[in-house]
Design an enzyme around this catalytic site. Structure first.
Site, PDB file in Angstrom:
ATOM      1  N   CYS A  79      -4.336  80.675  -3.898  1.00 56.99           N
ATOM      2  CA  CYS A  79      -5.034  79.365  -4.152  1.00 56.99           C
ATOM      3  C   CYS A  79      -5.492  79.470  -5.756  1.00 56.99           C
ATOM      4  O   CYS A  79      -4.772  79.308  -6.457  1.00 56.99           O
ATOM      5  CB  CYS A  79      -6.201  79.087  -3.188  1.00 56.99           C
ATOM      6  SG  CYS A  79      -6.504  77.357  -3.098  1.00 56.99           S
ATOM      7  N   HIS A 172      -4.299  80.233   1.673  1.00 54.70           N
ATOM      8  CA  HIS A 172      -5.739  81.083   1.881  1.00 54.70           C
ATOM      9  C   HIS A 172      -5.364  82.281   3.145  1.00 54.70           C
ATOM     10  O   HIS A 172      -6.085  82.048   4.396  1.00 54.70           O
ATOM     11  CB  HIS A 172      -6.908  80.586   2.199  1.00 54.70           C
ATOM     12  CG  HIS A 172      -7.786  80.175   1.165  1.00 54.70           C
ATOM     13  ND1 HIS A 172      -8.597  80.829   0.351  1.00 54.70           N
ATOM     14  CD2 HIS A 172      -7.584  78.795   0.635  1.00 54.70           C
ATOM     15  CE1 HIS A 172      -8.967  79.718  -0.650  1.00 54.70           C
ATOM     16  NE2 HIS A 172      -8.382  78.833  -0.486  1.00 54.70           N
ATOM     17  N   GLU A 174      -6.535  85.012   3.760  1.00 56.26           N
ATOM     18  CA  GLU A 174      -7.712  85.809   3.976  1.00 56.26           C
ATOM     19  C   GLU A 174      -8.679  85.188   5.037  1.00 56.26           C
ATOM     20  O   GLU A 174      -9.578  85.516   5.474  1.00 56.26           O
ATOM     21  CB  GLU A 174      -8.505  86.262   2.836  1.00 56.26           C
ATOM     22  CG  GLU A 174      -9.334  85.327   2.319  1.00 56.26           C
ATOM     23  CD  GLU A 174      -8.468  84.132   1.487  1.00 56.26           C
ATOM     24  OE1 GLU A 174      -7.340  84.017   1.380  1.00 56.26           O
ATOM     25  OE2 GLU A 174      -9.220  83.229   0.791  1.00 56.26           O
TER      26      GLU A 174
HETATM   27  N1  GLN Z   1      -8.928  73.611  -6.263  1.00 54.66           N
HETATM   28  C1  GLN Z   1      -9.389  74.832  -6.636  1.00 54.66           C
HETATM   29  C2  GLN Z   1      -9.018  75.010  -8.207  1.00 54.66           C
HETATM   30  O1  GLN Z   1      -8.428  74.284  -8.819  1.00 54.66           O
HETATM   31  C3  GLN Z   1      -8.657  75.738  -5.752  1.00 54.66           C
HETATM   32  C4  GLN Z   1      -9.025  75.772  -4.163  1.00 54.66           C
HETATM   33  C5  GLN Z   1      -9.144  76.872  -3.726  1.00 54.66           C
HETATM   34  O2  GLN Z   1      -8.906  78.269  -4.487  1.00 54.66           O
HETATM   35  N2  GLN Z   1      -9.202  76.878  -2.294  1.00 54.66           N
HETATM   36  O3  GLN Z   1      -9.670  76.027  -8.740  1.00 54.66           O
END
Ligand code: GLN
Length: 196
Positions: A79, A172, A174
């Site tokens: 992410c 994610h 995790e």
């Molecule tokens: N939207 C977040 C970002 O741009 C990432 C979201 C996440 O890691 N769950 O950093």
């Protein structure tokens, strides 16, 4: 036992550490440049890539980490961690930095806002049965370079990719009790140490 660092400046690092410990790995939280010494791999967690970018710079970790990954340190980014690895980031804050080591284009929050968060079962190359992927304000992978392998796709869009020393996902892994995605990363670490 491999030593795997988890970037612990901000975000979902505890959950990554828990998954890795379940797989009998020595986990080290990384907050300062010297925490990177002697690692067999590192995880860049989800969270807020803008905040993580600022903390990477103020802690002095950014330059050393970027160099280590460019030199081949095995790295898993999830992410926001994927955003921090990507060569091209769209809708980023202008002052946001990226290690720029993974040949993909990502768009921050490309799946929408918090209320558009969702989970779905996806097929992942290397896993025998589907994996439940949790997407939270996830980046969307808009382009993948020729040297990058696509490991999972959702609605025609890549959601997990791998390059030589990098494994990355827009979701994610995790946040469920299924540790198989982390296991894929540990396989990359063990095959790299066999080659060495
Ligand atoms: N939207 C977040 C970002 O741009 C990432 C979201 C996440 O890691 N769950 O950093």
């Amino acid at each position: 036992m491999p030593i795997v660092g988890v970037l612990a400046l901000q975000g979902a690092f505890h959950a990554h550490a828990r998954a890795l410990k379940q797989l009998n790995v020595e986990v080290r939280e990384v907050r300062l440049p010297h925490d990177l010494d002697g690692l067999d791999g590192i995880v860049m967690p989800g969270g807020e890539s803008t905040t993580m970018s600022q903390l990477l710079l103020s802690s002095g970790v950014f330059d050393v980490l970027t160099q280590r990954i460019a030199d081949g340190l095995l790295t898993m980014g999830t992410c926001a961690g994927l955003i921090l690895l990507a060569e091209r980031v769209l809708d980023a804050r202008p002052d946001q930095v990226s290690c720029s080591v993974l040949d993909v284009t990502v768009r921050r929050n490309g799946y929408g806002r918090q209320i558009n968060s969702f989970e779905t079962d996806i097929a992942v190359t290397g896993l025998e049965t589907p994996f439940t992927a949790v997407f939270i304000r996830a980046p969307i992978i808009e382009e993948v370079g020729s040297g990058v392998e696509i490991l999972a796709v959702h609605n025609g869009v890549p959601v997990a990719v791998a390059s030589q020393n990098i494994l990355a996902a827009s979701f994610h892994p995790e946040l469920t009790s299924d540790v198989r995605f982390h296991e894929l990363f540990l396989h990359m670490i063990s095959s790299a140490s066999t080659v060495r």
